[in-house]
Design a protein around this motif. Structure first.
Motif, mmCIF file in Angstrom:
data_model
loop_
_atom_site.group_PDB
_atom_site.id
_atom_site.type_symbol
_atom_site.label_atom_id
_atom_site.label_comp_id
_atom_site.label_asym_id
_atom_site.label_seq_id
_atom_site.Cartn_x
_atom_site.Cartn_y
_atom_site.Cartn_z
ATOM 1 N N GLU A 1 32.424 24.346 -40.672
ATOM 2 C CA GLU A 1 31.987 23.432 -39.776
ATOM 3 C C GLU A 1 30.717 23.842 -39.342
ATOM 4 O OE1 GLU A 1 35.789 21.210 -37.841
ATOM 5 O OE2 GLU A 1 35.381 23.247 -37.069
ATOM 6 N N ARG A 2 30.463 25.188 -38.830
ATOM 7 C CA ARG A 2 29.377 25.699 -38.242
ATOM 8 C C ARG A 2 28.129 25.646 -39.397
ATOM 9 N NH1 ARG A 2 30.804 30.881 -34.421
ATOM 10 N NH2 ARG A 2 32.998 30.066 -34.086
ATOM 11 N N VAL A 3 28.623 25.928 -40.593
ATOM 12 C CA VAL A 3 27.403 25.908 -41.649
ATOM 13 C C VAL A 3 27.070 24.703 -41.964
ATOM 14 C CG1 VAL A 3 26.858 26.643 -44.065
ATOM 15 C CG2 VAL A 3 28.057 28.238 -42.572
ATOM 16 N N ALA A 4 28.036 23.784 -42.195
ATOM 17 C CA ALA A 4 27.616 22.279 -42.653
ATOM 18 C C ALA A 4 26.944 21.653 -41.485
ATOM 19 C CB ALA A 4 28.958 21.473 -42.770
ATOM 20 N N SER A 5 27.400 21.828 -40.270
ATOM 21 C CA SER A 5 26.576 21.167 -39.319
ATOM 22 C C SER A 5 25.161 21.762 -38.956
ATOM 23 C CB SER A 5 27.426 21.093 -37.721
ATOM 24 O OG SER A 5 27.546 22.377 -37.421
ATOM 25 N N PHE A 6 24.912 23.120 -39.145
ATOM 26 C CA PHE A 6 23.842 23.748 -39.246
ATOM 27 C C PHE A 6 22.894 22.927 -40.144
ATOM 28 C CE2 PHE A 6 21.076 26.740 -41.234
ATOM 29 C CZ PHE A 6 20.032 27.340 -40.321
ATOM 30 N N LEU A 7 23.273 22.800 -41.307
ATOM 31 C CA LEU A 7 22.306 22.319 -42.302
ATOM 32 C C LEU A 7 22.020 20.829 -41.820
ATOM 33 C CD1 LEU A 7 24.292 23.510 -45.736
ATOM 34 C CD2 LEU A 7 22.120 24.389 -44.813
ATOM 35 N N LEU A 8 23.142 20.265 -41.362
ATOM 36 C CA LEU A 8 22.535 18.932 -41.060
ATOM 37 C C LEU A 8 21.795 18.655 -39.959
ATOM 38 C CD1 LEU A 8 26.166 17.027 -41.429
ATOM 39 C CD2 LEU A 8 24.097 16.723 -42.804
ATOM 40 N N SER A 9 21.835 19.538 -39.080
ATOM 41 C CA SER A 9 20.732 19.867 -37.980
ATOM 42 C C SER A 9 19.367 20.216 -38.408
ATOM 43 C CB SER A 9 21.337 20.775 -36.755
ATOM 44 O OG SER A 9 21.105 22.109 -37.411
ATOM 45 N N MET A 10 19.356 21.000 -39.505
ATOM 46 C CA MET A 10 18.040 21.298 -40.003
ATOM 47 C C MET A 10 17.122 20.191 -40.626
ATOM 48 S SD MET A 10 17.005 24.376 -39.359
ATOM 49 C CE MET A 10 17.775 25.143 -38.016
ATOM 50 N N LEU B 1 20.631 18.627 -50.108
ATOM 51 C CA LEU B 1 22.004 18.390 -49.589
ATOM 52 C C LEU B 1 22.036 17.171 -50.487
ATOM 53 C CD1 LEU B 1 21.057 18.008 -45.714
ATOM 54 C CD2 LEU B 1 22.086 20.122 -47.109
ATOM 55 N N SER B 2 23.101 17.544 -51.306
ATOM 56 C CA SER B 2 23.349 16.504 -52.563
ATOM 57 C C SER B 2 24.290 15.391 -51.959
ATOM 58 C CB SER B 2 24.309 17.064 -53.663
ATOM 59 O OG SER B 2 23.689 18.641 -54.128
ATOM 60 N N ASP B 3 25.169 15.494 -50.942
ATOM 61 C CA ASP B 3 26.065 14.627 -50.577
ATOM 62 C C ASP B 3 26.265 14.790 -49.105
ATOM 63 O OD1 ASP B 3 28.117 12.798 -50.139
ATOM 64 O OD2 ASP B 3 29.125 13.456 -51.814
ATOM 65 N N PRO B 4 25.289 14.301 -48.345
ATOM 66 C CA PRO B 4 25.192 14.234 -46.846
ATOM 67 C C PRO B 4 26.435 13.774 -46.162
ATOM 68 C CG PRO B 4 23.144 13.494 -47.622
ATOM 69 C CD PRO B 4 23.960 13.645 -48.792
ATOM 70 N N ALA B 5 26.842 12.711 -46.602
ATOM 71 C CA ALA B 5 28.219 12.167 -46.122
ATOM 72 C C ALA B 5 29.267 13.018 -46.173
ATOM 73 C CB ALA B 5 28.390 10.759 -46.756
ATOM 74 N N ARG B 6 29.512 13.510 -47.523
ATOM 75 C CA ARG B 6 30.554 14.375 -47.375
ATOM 76 C C ARG B 6 30.536 15.788 -46.591
ATOM 77 N NH1 ARG B 6 33.622 16.109 -52.618
ATOM 78 N NH2 ARG B 6 31.338 15.878 -53.617
ATOM 79 N N LEU B 7 29.209 16.160 -46.698
ATOM 80 C CA LEU B 7 28.887 17.447 -45.822
ATOM 81 C C LEU B 7 29.269 17.217 -44.308
ATOM 82 C CD1 LEU B 7 27.695 20.133 -46.220
ATOM 83 C CD2 LEU B 7 25.305 18.959 -45.977
ATOM 84 N N ALA B 8 28.878 16.006 -43.957
ATOM 85 C CA ALA B 8 29.090 15.707 -42.607
ATOM 86 C C ALA B 8 30.684 15.661 -42.099
ATOM 87 C CB ALA B 8 28.579 14.137 -42.094
ATOM 88 N N ALA C 1 31.596 18.776 -41.652
ATOM 89 C CA ALA C 1 31.132 19.501 -40.097
ATOM 90 C C ALA C 1 32.031 19.341 -39.069
ATOM 91 C CB ALA C 1 29.707 18.833 -40.179
ATOM 92 N N GLY C 2 33.034 18.154 -39.276
ATOM 93 C CA GLY C 2 33.797 18.041 -38.134
ATOM 94 C C GLY C 2 33.453 17.136 -37.368
ATOM 95 N N ALA C 3 34.226 16.911 -36.011
ATOM 96 C CA ALA C 3 34.009 15.887 -35.278
ATOM 97 C C ALA C 3 32.838 16.059 -34.304
ATOM 98 C CB ALA C 3 35.306 16.068 -33.989
ATOM 99 N N PHE C 4 31.958 17.234 -34.083
ATOM 100 C CA PHE C 4 30.818 17.602 -33.289
ATOM 101 C C PHE C 4 29.719 17.416 -34.276
ATOM 102 C CE2 PHE C 4 33.448 19.442 -29.871
ATOM 103 C CZ PHE C 4 32.949 18.653 -28.796
ATOM 104 N N ALA C 5 29.783 17.056 -35.451
ATOM 105 C CA ALA C 5 28.785 17.001 -36.488
ATOM 106 C C ALA C 5 27.587 16.069 -35.957
ATOM 107 C CB ALA C 5 29.301 16.884 -37.812
#
Lengths: 232, 232
Positions: free
Chosen positions: A149-158, A215-222, A225-229
């Motif tokens: 969750e941390r890594v996925a949401s880190f990537l999304l926040s970047m 980020l090949s698939d942002p939706a699935r990455l999100a 990333a879990g509930a706080f993503a």
DNA sequence: CGTGGCTTTGACGTCTTTCAAATATCGTGG
DNA sequence: CCACGATATTTGAAAGACGTCAAAGCCACG
């Protein structure tokens, strides 16, 4: 990067259009330009508060540990502004992830000016509030959450950061190393690396080079990333 | 708690002595007093930013999760002031740990006043900066640190808060539950409880009641808190 | 072409979480 | 004032996640 260019950027970003010339001149006197080579940290007087404008370059604000371990508080990029507090419970330092230019003001001197130039308070308020938002967001990212969750949401926040995301917003150029990512997420390098591998195997990201992530698939990455993503 | 008492406390704490009566009056118009019963959260318009002055009572700022899980960002006590941002990446809410009184301002309305009353910016800057310091400290406390280190440094940090520490500064009245401590440290209730038990067995703390903690040996407690710990 | 630093991978140990149940405490009504 | 019920806390056992240690691979740079 010359002092004039740096100050120009600062005033464009933070000073109202009609700021009096006298104030501009005063501020100019108080500012100093620092070139911070990659990996280097500020050597400002730790007994004083400073206001720092990041002219250019990615930087990290770290709390220093007795051992060599940093705890990363927040990343900043060109255009961001932050207060670098004097040594208190912890010692904070600003470190350049790549070569960076900083415009530094002593907070004390600014406070002395506040009486005559109340607009300064507006600048300080804006900087602190923005830094607060970033820091709160990081805190949420570090709550009781799994490494994935941390890594996925880190990537999304970047992705939200202009200087990191390329044109389509799917290709990121992370200037930081795995260790820096790990330090900011409260994980170890190895764990971060394993998470990258896992996300790669799942086809959610691709890593064409050491610092680039697609980020090949942002939706699935999100979803990972879990509930706080951040939204995908 | 009447509105007048509340506003009085606010102005004592945040308005300069010589504030013009007109400004005081304006602010009075913009403020609203909220009584928040224990466990209740603010029901402010999440589309707007607010400035909240905690008149009395311990409160927590939480980020809301899709599930019922809160992530605690910071604790606030009487006299603290914070900005409650509108819904962004996360939804933030203020929750009363025990019955609390809040003085609430709409940030929008304050901004409209800023032109005529620049002192407002100084207030906002002060609030944001203080909140930033608290939040940064929390972030450090949540870095890659063991459960013992987190709990020990949590206890030491609570000692710094006037409304928590009793006379000698060794007896704390934590108004919050173990779950709230856990949520703020990124741990589970059980882990926190086990750490309390361990520290009790080591003779570093005593827990005469559910909410009271006596720091029997602050120096050794600080040793448990590790490198980033507040001094004993 | 070799070297040094960064990243990845593997094996293993430890710490934290999870699930479950017992115990303690507080507030309330009798 | 005491008993009771609800809620919070503590404790135990087992599983899982993350950290640690070690080694190999990769890349950029000289």
């Amino acid at each position: 990067m010359t002092f004039n260019e740096a100050f120009e950027r600062f005033s464009e970003q933070y000073l109202p259009a009609g700021a009096p010339a006298a104030l501009m001149h005063q501020l100019r006197t108080l500012a100093s330009l620092h070139s911070l080579p990659r990996r280097h940290m500020t050597t400002l007087d730790v007994a004083r508060d400073h206001l720092v404008f990041i002219v250019s370059g990615p930087t990290k604000l770290v709390a220093l540990d007795a051992g060599g371990n940093d705890q990363i508080i927040a990343f900043q990029f060109g255009g961001d502004c932050l207060t670098l507090p004097r040594k208190g419970l912890h010692t904070f330092r600003l470190v350049a992830i790549r070569a960076a230019s900083l415009l530094v003001f002593e907070a004390e001197a600014l406070r002395a000016l506040e009486q005559r130039a109340p607009v300064l308070n507006a600048i300080l308020a804006r900087c602190s509030l923005a830094a607060l938002q970033r820091t709160r967001a990081n805190l949420v990212a570090m709550g009781r959450r799994s490494a994935t969750e941390r890594v996925a949401s880190f990537l999304l926040s970047m992705r939200e950061i202009e200087q990191v995301a390329q044109g389509d917003g799917r290709t990121l150029t992370l200037e930081m190393t795995r260790k820096e990512i790990a330090d900011s997420l409260g994980l170890t390098v190895e764990t971060v690396s394993r998470q990258f591998s896992k996300l790669r195997e799942l086809g959610l990201i691709a890593t064409p080079s050491r610092t680039q992530v697609r980020l090949s698939d942002p939706a699935r990455l999100a979803a990972q990333a879990g509930a706080f993503a951040p939204a995908a």
